[in-house]
Write a protein that holds these residues in place. Structure first.
Motif, PDB file in Angstrom:
ATOM      1  N   ARG A  41     112.073  25.402   6.187  1.00 48.74           N
ATOM      2  CA  ARG A  41     112.278  25.651   7.614  1.00 48.74           C
ATOM      3  C   ARG A  41     111.392  24.768   8.489  1.00 48.74           C
ATOM      4  N   PHE A  42     110.173  24.491   8.027  1.00 49.91           N
ATOM      5  CA  PHE A  42     109.224  23.747   8.862  1.00 49.91           C
ATOM      6  C   PHE A  42     108.905  22.361   8.318  1.00 49.91           C
ATOM      7  N   GLY A  43     109.492  22.001   7.209  1.00 50.63           N
ATOM      8  CA  GLY A  43     109.330  20.652   6.681  1.00 50.63           C
ATOM      9  C   GLY A  43     107.951  20.343   6.145  1.00 50.63           C
ATOM     10  N   ALA A  44     107.161  21.343   5.831  1.00 50.46           N
ATOM     11  CA  ALA A  44     105.824  21.111   5.286  1.00 50.46           C
ATOM     12  C   ALA A  44     105.926  20.687   3.827  1.00 50.46           C
ATOM     13  N   ASN A  45     104.897  19.976   3.364  1.00 48.21           N
ATOM     14  CA  ASN A  45     104.899  19.569   1.965  1.00 48.21           C
ATOM     15  C   ASN A  45     104.398  20.713   1.077  1.00 48.21           C
ATOM     16  N   ALA A  46     104.507  20.514  -0.234  1.00 57.17           N
ATOM     17  CA  ALA A  46     104.142  21.568  -1.187  1.00 57.17           C
ATOM     18  C   ALA A  46     102.659  21.917  -1.111  1.00 57.17           C
ATOM     19  N   THR A  47     101.832  20.909  -0.834  1.00 61.98           N
ATOM     20  CA  THR A  47     100.392  21.156  -0.755  1.00 61.98           C
ATOM     21  C   THR A  47     100.063  22.103   0.392  1.00 61.98           C
ATOM     22  N   THR A  48     100.681  21.864   1.543  1.00 61.20           N
ATOM     23  CA  THR A  48     100.455  22.737   2.703  1.00 61.20           C
ATOM     24  C   THR A  48     100.963  24.145   2.431  1.00 61.20           C
ATOM     25  N   ALA A  49     102.148  24.245   1.847  1.00 59.37           N
ATOM     26  CA  ALA A  49     102.698  25.556   1.521  1.00 59.37           C
ATOM     27  C   ALA A  49     101.794  26.302   0.545  1.00 59.37           C
ATOM     28  N   GLY A  50     101.288  25.578  -0.457  1.00 59.09           N
ATOM     29  CA  GLY A  50     100.386  26.201  -1.421  1.00 59.09           C
ATOM     30  C   GLY A  50      99.091  26.670  -0.782  1.00 59.09           C
ATOM     31  N   ALA A  51      98.584  25.887   0.177  1.00 58.43           N
ATOM     32  CA  ALA A  51      97.346  26.267   0.855  1.00 58.43           C
ATOM     33  C   ALA A  51      97.527  27.538   1.673  1.00 58.43           C
ATOM     34  N   ILE A  52      98.673  27.673   2.337  1.00 55.87           N
ATOM     35  CA  ILE A  52      98.940  28.880   3.123  1.00 55.87           C
ATOM     36  C   ILE A  52      99.098  30.087   2.200  1.00 55.87           C
ATOM     37  N   ALA A  53      99.790  29.890   1.067  1.00 55.26           N
ATOM     38  CA  ALA A  53      99.930  30.977   0.106  1.00 55.26           C
ATOM     39  C   ALA A  53      98.575  31.381  -0.471  1.00 55.26           C
ATOM     40  N   ALA A  54      97.706  30.390  -0.701  1.00 53.09           N
ATOM     41  CA  ALA A  54      96.364  30.687  -1.209  1.00 53.09           C
ATOM     42  C   ALA A  54      95.547  31.454  -0.176  1.00 53.09           C
ATOM     43  N   ALA A  55      95.723  31.103   1.104  1.00 46.31           N
ATOM     44  CA  ALA A  55      95.015  31.824   2.171  1.00 46.31           C
ATOM     45  C   ALA A  55      95.450  33.283   2.211  1.00 46.31           C
ATOM     46  N   PHE A  56      96.751  33.509   2.007  1.00 47.01           N
ATOM     47  CA  PHE A  56      97.233  34.888   1.911  1.00 47.01           C
ATOM     48  C   PHE A  56      96.557  35.615   0.750  1.00 47.01           C
ATOM     49  N   GLY A  57      96.532  34.977  -0.417  1.00 48.40           N
ATOM     50  CA  GLY A  57      95.950  35.606  -1.596  1.00 48.40           C
ATOM     51  C   GLY A  57      94.477  35.925  -1.414  1.00 48.40           C
ATOM     52  N   LEU A  58      93.748  35.015  -0.794  1.00 47.77           N
ATOM     53  CA  LEU A  58      92.316  35.242  -0.564  1.00 47.77           C
ATOM     54  C   LEU A  58      92.098  36.419   0.379  1.00 47.77           C
ATOM     55  N   ALA A  59      92.982  36.561   1.369  1.00 47.85           N
ATOM     56  CA  ALA A  59      92.840  37.657   2.340  1.00 47.85           C
ATOM     57  C   ALA A  59      93.094  39.018   1.716  1.00 47.85           C
ATOM     58  N   THR A  60      93.801  39.068   0.584  1.00 48.27           N
ATOM     59  CA  THR A  60      94.082  40.365  -0.039  1.00 48.27           C
ATOM     60  C   THR A  60      92.841  40.988  -0.671  1.00 48.27           C
ATOM     61  N   ILE A  61      91.812  40.189  -0.974  1.00 46.72           N
ATOM     62  CA  ILE A  61      90.610  40.734  -1.619  1.00 46.72           C
ATOM     63  C   ILE A  61      89.844  41.658  -0.673  1.00 46.72           C
ATOM     64  N   PRO A  62      89.455  41.204   0.544  1.00 46.63           N
ATOM     65  CA  PRO A  62      88.831  42.167   1.459  1.00 46.63           C
ATOM     66  C   PRO A  62      89.779  43.281   1.883  1.00 46.63           C
ATOM     67  N   SER A  63      91.091  43.016   1.856  1.00 48.06           N
ATOM     68  CA  SER A  63      92.060  44.043   2.210  1.00 48.06           C
ATOM     69  C   SER A  63      91.956  45.236   1.277  1.00 48.06           C
ATOM     70  N   ARG A  64      91.848  44.996  -0.016  1.00 45.46           N
ATOM     71  CA  ARG A  64      91.763  46.096  -0.977  1.00 45.46           C
ATOM     72  C   ARG A  64      90.459  46.867  -0.805  1.00 45.46           C
ATOM     73  N   LEU A  65      89.360  46.158  -0.592  1.00 46.01           N
ATOM     74  CA  LEU A  65      88.080  46.846  -0.386  1.00 46.01           C
ATOM     75  C   LEU A  65      88.123  47.706   0.868  1.00 46.01           C
ATOM     76  N   ALA A  66      88.726  47.171   1.926  1.00 44.67           N
ATOM     77  CA  ALA A  66      88.850  47.942   3.164  1.00 44.67           C
ATOM     78  C   ALA A  66      89.743  49.161   2.961  1.00 44.67           C
ATOM     79  N   GLY A  67      90.797  49.011   2.153  1.00 45.17           N
ATOM     80  CA  GLY A  67      91.678  50.141   1.879  1.00 45.17           C
ATOM     81  C   GLY A  67      90.947  51.278   1.196  1.00 45.17           C
ATOM     82  N   GLY A  68      90.064  50.955   0.251  1.00 42.88           N
ATOM     83  CA  GLY A  68      89.297  51.991  -0.420  1.00 42.88           C
ATOM     84  C   GLY A  68      88.336  52.696   0.513  1.00 42.88           C
ATOM     85  N   ARG A  69      87.657  51.924   1.354  1.00 46.10           N
ATOM     86  CA  ARG A  69      86.692  52.525   2.280  1.00 46.10           C
ATOM     87  C   ARG A  69      87.403  53.382   3.332  1.00 46.10           C
TER      88      ARG A  69
END
Length: 411
Positions: A41-69
């Motif tokens: 849809r946005f014409g980004a390359n695979a590296t950019t797409a992978g970086a955004i997906a990695a940013a999502f994955g990294l954000a899930t770590i504090p998300s789980r800790l916050a969910g427990g608290r």
């Protein structure tokens, strides 16, 4: 002893929660297509797409800790509803985004909300079900999610041919339905500050509980193995001259095994197995299945191997969470589940890097042989941890902070 046990149905609230999570799972296919949406849809390359997906994955770590608290501070029902609602809003933001920057912002926001509802869901089951039914309840949840996952694949195939953005809209809808069911039909709970202070002070912080940290270590190794199967099986199949799409067939075979095997979980001879024996059996079957992957040359051999390791997973499912539920002090199950659940966040970082390197440098046989070796090690390590936990559970608590308080219990 009869082979089959006659048991009372699980509590209505647990069955409703499982059903709501299954509805939510029906739409949880959109993330697999996030990188495709970004590139097409946005014409980004695979590296950019992978970086955004990695940013999502990294954000899930504090998300789980916050969910427990939040589960222990605000209550489990409220946290589940907040997490699911936030996920729905972020999914709609991705669907409506008009630029790559907006997609990136909503992807990170989705990651921060994505794991909020997991610890309270697991903690709610632990609180509503008797200790001797924990394995059965968590197995039911896993089977329901597996069954919904099969249907989700068909739904994704239909929507993907139309417009990828509709996947995120449907995912938002299922999140909203799940949140509504939880809010309207499940009981509210708010921890009592007066009771939260009971128990040994070192156990009020999950990071200071050595038994939980041992469980986290074993759980991380298990998660690494599971993610290798999930992410690298298509590549491994291509290396053996098969189609990458055959991984979908194997995934379905695994899900069918987990669902069809539920009566086995209720069988007396399986349900009454000591934790240490069940772990050894489960990891032993997984070892055999992964050795089968290392030796397989045709699709039938892969199917048989998948059924074998999935049978091991069936025996294991719910037992680790049952132990964590027993370890948690009263009103702290959310935090304990959150810490244990970090095993998947850590594995999500380790597995793709280690697995692709091993596959590229040593080949398919070495990859699956290594994963089989990890499961074999867990067949010895996890039972030892289970025995240590059982010893602590049955030992009278002598280190309570208040002599008038009840003896520390993990029941």
């Amino acid at each position: 002893m009869p082979i089959w046990q006659t048991r009372q149905p699980l509590p209505r609230e647990v069955r409703l929660l499982v059903a709501a999570r299954a509805v939510n799972r029906l739409g949880a296919f959109s993330l697999s297509f996030l990188t495709v949406l970004i590139t097409t849809r946005f014409g980004a390359n695979a590296t950019t797409a992978g970086a955004i997906a990695a940013a999502f994955g990294l954000a899930t770590i504090p998300s789980r800790l916050a969910g427990g608290r939040l589960a222990d501070r605000l209550g489990q029902r409220r946290t589940i509803v907040v997490g699911l609602t936030a996920c729905a809003l972020a999914q709609l933001g991705i669907a409506a985004a008009g630029s790559l920057a907006v997609v990136m912002v909503f992807a990170v926001l989705l990651g921060l909300a994505f794991e909020l509802y997991e610890p309270p869901s697991q903690a709610m089951i632990a609180d509503l079900v008797a200790a001797d039914e924990h394995v059965r309840a968590y197995s039911l949840l896993n089977a329901a999610l597996a069954a919904a996952g099969m249907a989700a694949g068909l739904l994704a195939a239909a929507l993907g041919r139309w417009d990828l953005r509709w996947m995120f809209v449907v995912d938002a809808l299922t999140c909203s339905i799940c949140a509504a069911v939880v809010h309207l039909m499940l009981p509210a709970n708010r921890p009592s500050p007066a009771r939260t202070a009971q128990g040994p002070q070192w156990r009020l912080s999950p990071w200071r509980d050595p038994a939980l940290l041992l469980m986290l270590g074993c759980g991380t190794l298990m998660a690494v193995v599971c993610l290798q199967v999930m992410m690298l099986l298509p590549l491994a199949l291509v290396d053996r001259g098969l189609q990458a799409a055959d991984a979908g067939l194997l995934s379905t075979a695994s899900a069918v095994t987990l669902v069809a095997g539920q009566p086995l979980v209720r069988a007396a001879r399986v349900a009454m197995l000591p934790m240490s024996v069940a772990f050894a059996l489960g990891y032993g079957l997984m070892t055999l299945g992964l050795i089968g992957y290392a030796c397989a040359q045709g699709l039938p051999a892969y199917v048989v191997s998948t059924i074998v390791w999935s049978a091991g997973d069936l025996v294991l499912v719910g037992r680790a969470y049952a132990i964590v539920a027993e370890l948690a002090p009263e009103h702290h199950s959310g935090r304990y589940m959150a810490v244990y659940g970090l095993s998947w966040g850590v594995a999500a970082v380790v597995a793709p890097i280690a697995g692709t390197e091993l596959l590229q440098r040593a080949g398919v046989t070495a990859l699956w042989a290594t994963m089989a070796g990890v499961c074999l090690a867990l067949a010895f390590l996890q039972p030892a941890v289970a025995r240590a936990v059982d010893t602590r559970r049955t030992r009278p608590a002598l280190d309570t902070t208040d002599a008038r308080a009840p003896a520390d219990s993990v029941e």
